[in-house]
Design a protein around this motif. Structure first.
Motif, PDB file in Angstrom:
ATOM      1  N   ARG A 405      10.469  13.524 -10.224  1.00 60.49           N
ATOM      2  CA  ARG A 405      11.603  13.621 -11.144  1.00 60.49           C
ATOM      3  C   ARG A 405      11.875  12.314 -11.888  1.00 60.49           C
ATOM      4  N   ASP A 406      11.762  11.197 -11.182  1.00 57.31           N
ATOM      5  CA  ASP A 406      12.081   9.904 -11.789  1.00 57.31           C
ATOM      6  C   ASP A 406      10.841   9.145 -12.236  1.00 57.31           C
ATOM      7  N   THR A 407       9.709   9.857 -12.287  1.00 56.17           N
ATOM      8  CA  THR A 407       8.431   9.259 -12.702  1.00 56.17           C
ATOM      9  C   THR A 407       8.140   7.989 -11.902  1.00 56.17           C
ATOM     10  N   LEU A 408       8.343   8.094 -10.598  1.00 56.95           N
ATOM     11  CA  LEU A 408       8.039   6.974  -9.709  1.00 56.95           C
ATOM     12  C   LEU A 408       6.538   6.684  -9.671  1.00 56.95           C
ATOM     13  N   ILE A 409       5.758   7.749  -9.717  1.00 57.04           N
ATOM     14  CA  ILE A 409       4.301   7.609  -9.665  1.00 57.04           C
ATOM     15  C   ILE A 409       3.756   7.494 -11.086  1.00 57.04           C
ATOM     16  N   PRO A 410       2.834   6.564 -11.365  1.00 54.41           N
ATOM     17  CA  PRO A 410       2.131   5.713 -10.392  1.00 54.41           C
ATOM     18  C   PRO A 410       2.958   4.511  -9.964  1.00 54.41           C
ATOM     19  N   ILE A 411       2.698   4.062  -8.718  1.00 55.73           N
ATOM     20  CA  ILE A 411       3.340   2.865  -8.213  1.00 55.73           C
ATOM     21  C   ILE A 411       2.418   1.668  -8.455  1.00 55.73           C
ATOM     22  N   PHE A 438      -2.179   6.383  10.689  1.00 55.51           N
ATOM     23  CA  PHE A 438      -2.109   6.092   9.258  1.00 55.51           C
ATOM     24  C   PHE A 438      -2.780   4.762   8.908  1.00 55.51           C
ATOM     25  N   THR A 439      -3.698   4.331   9.766  1.00 49.66           N
ATOM     26  CA  THR A 439      -4.397   3.066   9.528  1.00 49.66           C
ATOM     27  C   THR A 439      -5.099   3.058   8.179  1.00 49.66           C
ATOM     28  N   GLN A 440      -5.751   4.175   7.843  1.00 48.50           N
ATOM     29  CA  GLN A 440      -6.515   4.229   6.598  1.00 48.50           C
ATOM     30  C   GLN A 440      -5.590   4.095   5.377  1.00 48.50           C
ATOM     31  N   LEU A 441      -4.461   4.772   5.411  1.00 49.50           N
ATOM     32  CA  LEU A 441      -3.527   4.690   4.288  1.00 49.50           C
ATOM     33  C   LEU A 441      -2.986   3.260   4.147  1.00 49.50           C
ATOM     34  N   ILE A 442      -2.586   2.648   5.254  1.00 46.59           N
ATOM     35  CA  ILE A 442      -2.018   1.298   5.192  1.00 46.59           C
ATOM     36  C   ILE A 442      -3.062   0.308   4.678  1.00 46.59           C
ATOM     37  N   ALA A 443      -4.294   0.421   5.174  1.00 44.88           N
ATOM     38  CA  ALA A 443      -5.355  -0.479   4.710  1.00 44.88           C
ATOM     39  C   ALA A 443      -5.598  -0.315   3.212  1.00 44.88           C
ATOM     40  N   SER A 444      -5.561   0.925   2.741  1.00 47.93           N
ATOM     41  CA  SER A 444      -5.772   1.163   1.307  1.00 47.93           C
ATOM     42  C   SER A 444      -4.626   0.589   0.484  1.00 47.93           C
ATOM     43  N   MET A 445      -3.398   0.749   0.972  1.00 50.96           N
ATOM     44  CA  MET A 445      -2.252   0.182   0.259  1.00 50.96           C
ATOM     45  C   MET A 445      -2.372  -1.336   0.191  1.00 50.96           C
ATOM     46  N   THR A 527      10.914  12.352  -5.352  1.00 53.90           N
ATOM     47  CA  THR A 527       9.452  12.393  -5.403  1.00 53.90           C
ATOM     48  C   THR A 527       8.920  12.952  -4.092  1.00 53.90           C
ATOM     49  N   TYR A 528       8.032  13.942  -4.201  1.00 57.28           N
ATOM     50  CA  TYR A 528       7.541  14.632  -3.007  1.00 57.28           C
ATOM     51  C   TYR A 528       6.089  15.051  -3.227  1.00 57.28           C
ATOM     52  N   ILE A 529       5.263  14.826  -2.214  1.00 56.11           N
ATOM     53  CA  ILE A 529       3.844  15.165  -2.259  1.00 56.11           C
ATOM     54  C   ILE A 529       3.480  15.962  -1.015  1.00 56.11           C
ATOM     55  N   ASN A 530       2.672  16.991  -1.201  1.00 61.39           N
ATOM     56  CA  ASN A 530       2.072  17.709  -0.072  1.00 61.39           C
ATOM     57  C   ASN A 530       0.592  17.356   0.018  1.00 61.39           C
ATOM     58  N   ALA A 531       0.214  16.803   1.161  1.00 55.15           N
ATOM     59  CA  ALA A 531      -1.187  16.432   1.400  1.00 55.15           C
ATOM     60  C   ALA A 531      -1.845  17.336   2.434  1.00 55.15           C
ATOM     61  N   TYR A 532      -1.056  18.146   3.164  1.00 58.26           N
ATOM     62  CA  TYR A 532      -1.517  19.232   4.041  1.00 58.26           C
ATOM     63  C   TYR A 532      -2.154  18.779   5.353  1.00 58.26           C
ATOM     64  N   ALA A 533      -2.793  17.632   5.401  1.00 56.41           N
ATOM     65  CA  ALA A 533      -3.399  17.134   6.638  1.00 56.41           C
ATOM     66  C   ALA A 533      -3.541  15.624   6.530  1.00 56.41           C
ATOM     67  N   SER A 534      -3.620  14.960   7.674  1.00 58.36           N
ATOM     68  CA  SER A 534      -3.694  13.494   7.680  1.00 58.36           C
ATOM     69  C   SER A 534      -5.117  12.993   7.881  1.00 58.36           C
ATOM     70  N   LEU A 535      -6.105  13.766   7.483  1.00 58.38           N
ATOM     71  CA  LEU A 535      -7.493  13.341   7.584  1.00 58.38           C
ATOM     72  C   LEU A 535      -7.687  12.002   6.872  1.00 58.38           C
ATOM     73  N   PRO A 536      -8.566  11.145   7.371  1.00 58.80           N
ATOM     74  CA  PRO A 536      -8.802   9.860   6.691  1.00 58.80           C
ATOM     75  C   PRO A 536      -9.174  10.016   5.221  1.00 58.80           C
ATOM     76  N   ASP A 537      -9.980  11.028   4.882  1.00 63.77           N
ATOM     77  CA  ASP A 537     -10.338  11.251   3.481  1.00 63.77           C
ATOM     78  C   ASP A 537      -9.111  11.563   2.639  1.00 63.77           C
ATOM     79  N   VAL A 543      -3.895   7.424  -1.754  1.00 60.97           N
ATOM     80  CA  VAL A 543      -3.558   6.113  -2.315  1.00 60.97           C
ATOM     81  C   VAL A 543      -4.145   5.966  -3.716  1.00 60.97           C
ATOM     82  N   GLU A 544      -5.347   6.450  -3.927  1.00 58.90           N
ATOM     83  CA  GLU A 544      -5.938   6.410  -5.269  1.00 58.90           C
ATOM     84  C   GLU A 544      -5.034   7.102  -6.280  1.00 58.90           C
ATOM     85  N   ARG A 545      -4.399   8.174  -5.851  1.00 57.11           N
ATOM     86  CA  ARG A 545      -3.523   8.919  -6.757  1.00 57.11           C
ATOM     87  C   ARG A 545      -2.150   8.266  -6.878  1.00 57.11           C
ATOM     88  N   LEU A 546      -1.674   7.646  -5.821  1.00 54.27           N
ATOM     89  CA  LEU A 546      -0.384   6.942  -5.908  1.00 54.27           C
ATOM     90  C   LEU A 546      -0.430   5.801  -6.910  1.00 54.27           C
TER      91      LEU A 546
END
Length: 569
Positions: A405-411, A438-445, A527-537, A543-546
């Protein structure tokens, strides 16, 4: 009754349908069946569950001479291979090996992890769906599986239902059917029997059949236009098996028995009307019907065990799934036969169908090496580069931007460098499910220049020290949770802290790595995202999309706004 009873009964020999056999294969079925004692025939109806991949556990299960063993994901390929090979080699009558091979995080780590069904549906690409089903079929067969209790064809309409959710293809019957047809065709082409579940259709009742007999409350016109069309089309397509669940369909029962009282709410797993009249009679299904797990509350709360055990087979199921006490349950089945609560004809037909499924899969002709190859060969068949690439592409394609709603993305690090993560650890009912990480997400960030810290309830975030809050929440559909909800008391470390909300003071992003409906509990989050699973991929692609390096392409399979206008603002 120690000798075979089947010589007095006409053989079940389907002239068409998914279990149609050549004369030679049918002869094997009849010879094998007729050589069994009644006790052996009863044991053949049971599929027992394994959870530990130990030789000792396997020997304990084989001592009951069941028709099959159901394997849950574990973490050691060597042990899984050894236990499976042991079971195959020591079964005089070919043993069938089944699994709930549904994808998502409930996957063995030595296999290619594909998205769960809702994630696959969000990709909205039937070619990709078929490719993923082929991967499942190839790797499952390499591990010795012959039967997958998939696809789930439930209609995800009750958004508080905790057990359907990400296990389903969504809420649109047309999408569900298209996805299920692609899946069944591709899986069975790999020599693995598919199983459409949960007959007569789940997802309307927000309760869980693991806990209570749930109800499909459609009238029959709506049922035939939705679930009837889904199951009926899969029957016509040749799905080999269907799972009959602890779910009631009172409209059909009352059509047949207008004065039905409590019987209108009997679970399908013990209902002759639903299994024999509706599924076999009206829809023409000539494959195998397996009960859902008989240890579930939807059955155990309906009738006592002595009644339920023979009723599962007498009501039309051909396979009895799971048992906490196989000796006792097999004795109860025999007792039911002697007392006339299980007919000789139903026992005969059920054993014949189960052996026919095994023959259709060619299990009686295969050597142990053909059932499960030597360990090094098996290892080489798993996680092949092409499989991993296809799964990663699907994980990325599934991620769905629901609300911005507030066009937060992209960060960007320029605006949002100081990132606070508030996360829940998740949980799963399923044996073998990994701890969420969430190691993979944090490392990517951090690799993109963000500074990440975790929530500390003793030091609440403020705009002076925090540029962005990421809520990493949600879990995939899980039995026995009762309902889905966003637990702010748990996230914020106390019930009192649950009342504190940060989203108006600090840019906030809510990300679900599971169920798609958490916006219901945070309607004012922008802002809300559905990713459906926490798989490393999924985490890497998210993060690429964020940060705007790739577009969001997921197409929500459900109304993530839960039909509530408030959530859209």
């Amino acid at each position: 009754m120690s000798n075979a009873i089947t010589t007095l009964l006409s053989p079940l020999s389907p002239s068409a349908g998914p279990l149609f056999l050549s004369p030679e294969d049918m002869a094997w079925v009849e010879k094998t069946r007729d050589a069994m004692s009644v006790e052996a025939q009863i044991a053949q109806l049971f599929v027992l569950s394994a959870r530990h991949d130990s030789i000792a556990e396997t020997d304990g299960l084989l001592a009951h001479t069941p028709g099959g063993i159901h394997r849950f994901p574990t973490h050691d390929l060597d042990a899984a291979w050894a236990a499976t090979r042991h079971a195959v080699e020591r079964s005089e009558v070919p043993l069938i090996l089944s699994g709930d091979i549904e994808g998502g995080t409930v996957s063995a780590p030595f296999t290619t992890a594909i998205p769960n069904q809702m994630g696959i549906a969000a990709c909205d690409d039937l070619t990709l769906s078929a490719d993923l089903a082929r991967i499942v079929g190839q790797e499952s067969r390499a591990l010795g599986y012959n039967w997958s209790f998939t696809p789930v064809v439930d209609i995800n309409r009750a958004f508080r239902n905790a057990v359907v959710g990400t296990r389903s293809y969504g809420s649109d019957p047309h999408r569900i059917l298209a996805q299920a047809r692609a899946y069944v065709s591709a899986l069975q082409a790999q020599g693995v029997a598919a199983c459409a579940k949960h007959w007569p259709g789940d997802g309307l009742d927000d309760r869980d059949q693991h806990l209570v007999t749930s109800v499909n409350d459609m009238d029959m016109d709506e049922w035939r236009a939705t679930f009837g069309r889904i199951f009926g089309t899969l029957v016509d397509d040749g799905v080999m098996t269907i799972m009959s669940a602890h779910i009631a369909l009172p409209a059909y029962i009352r059509d047949k028995l207008p004065q039905a009282g409590a019987q209108a709410f009997e679970p399908a797993s013990v209902s002759r009307l639903l299994n024999q009249d509706l599924l076999r009679g009206e829809l023409g299904f000539n494959g195998l019907i397996v009960s859902d797990a008989t240890v579930m509350g939807g059955l155990t709360s309906w009738m006592d065990r002595a009644e339920a055990v023979p009723a599962v087979i007498e009501g039309g199921c051909d396979v009895f799934l799971f048992s906490r006490d196989p000796v006792a349950d097999m004795d109860l089945m025999l007792q039911g036969l002697r007392e006339g609560r299980l007919s000789e004809q139903r026992l005969h037909d059920a054993v014949t169908r189960f052996l026919s499924l095994k023959a259709k899969l060619g299990l009686h002709r295969k050597t142990p090496d053909e059932r499960i190859a030597p360990l090094d060969q098996t290892r080489n068949l798993l996680r092949q580069p092409a499989h991993l690439d296809r799964a990663a592409r699907a994980a990325a394609a599934s991620i769905t931007l629901v609300k911005n709603r507030d066009t937060l993305i992209p960060i960007t690090p320029d605006k949002h460098k100081r990132v606070l993560i508030i996360s829940d650890e998740g949980a799963s009912f399923f044996s073998g499910a990994p701890e969420r990480d969430f190691t993979q997400l944090i490392a990517s960030m951090e690799g993109h220049g963000f500074t990440v810290r975790h929530f500390d309830p003793d030091t609440m975030p403020t705009p002076d020290d925090t540029d962005l809050i990421l809520y990493l929440i949600g879990q995939e559909a899980t039995p026995s949770l009762s309902h889905i909800f966003l637990d702010f008391a748990k996230l914020h470390a106390s019930p009192r802290n649950a009342m504190i909300q940060f989203n108006r003071e600090i840019p906030t992003l809510l990300i679900s790595f599971g169920q798609p409906y958490y916006l219901y509990d945070a309607p004012n989050f922008a802002t809300y995202i559905n990713a459906y699973a926490s798989l490393p991929d999924v985490q890497t692609a998210l993060v690429e999309r964020l940060v705007g390096d790739a577009p969001f392409t997921g197409n929500s399979p459900v109304d993530a706004f839960c039909g509530k206008e408030q959530l859209t603002w």
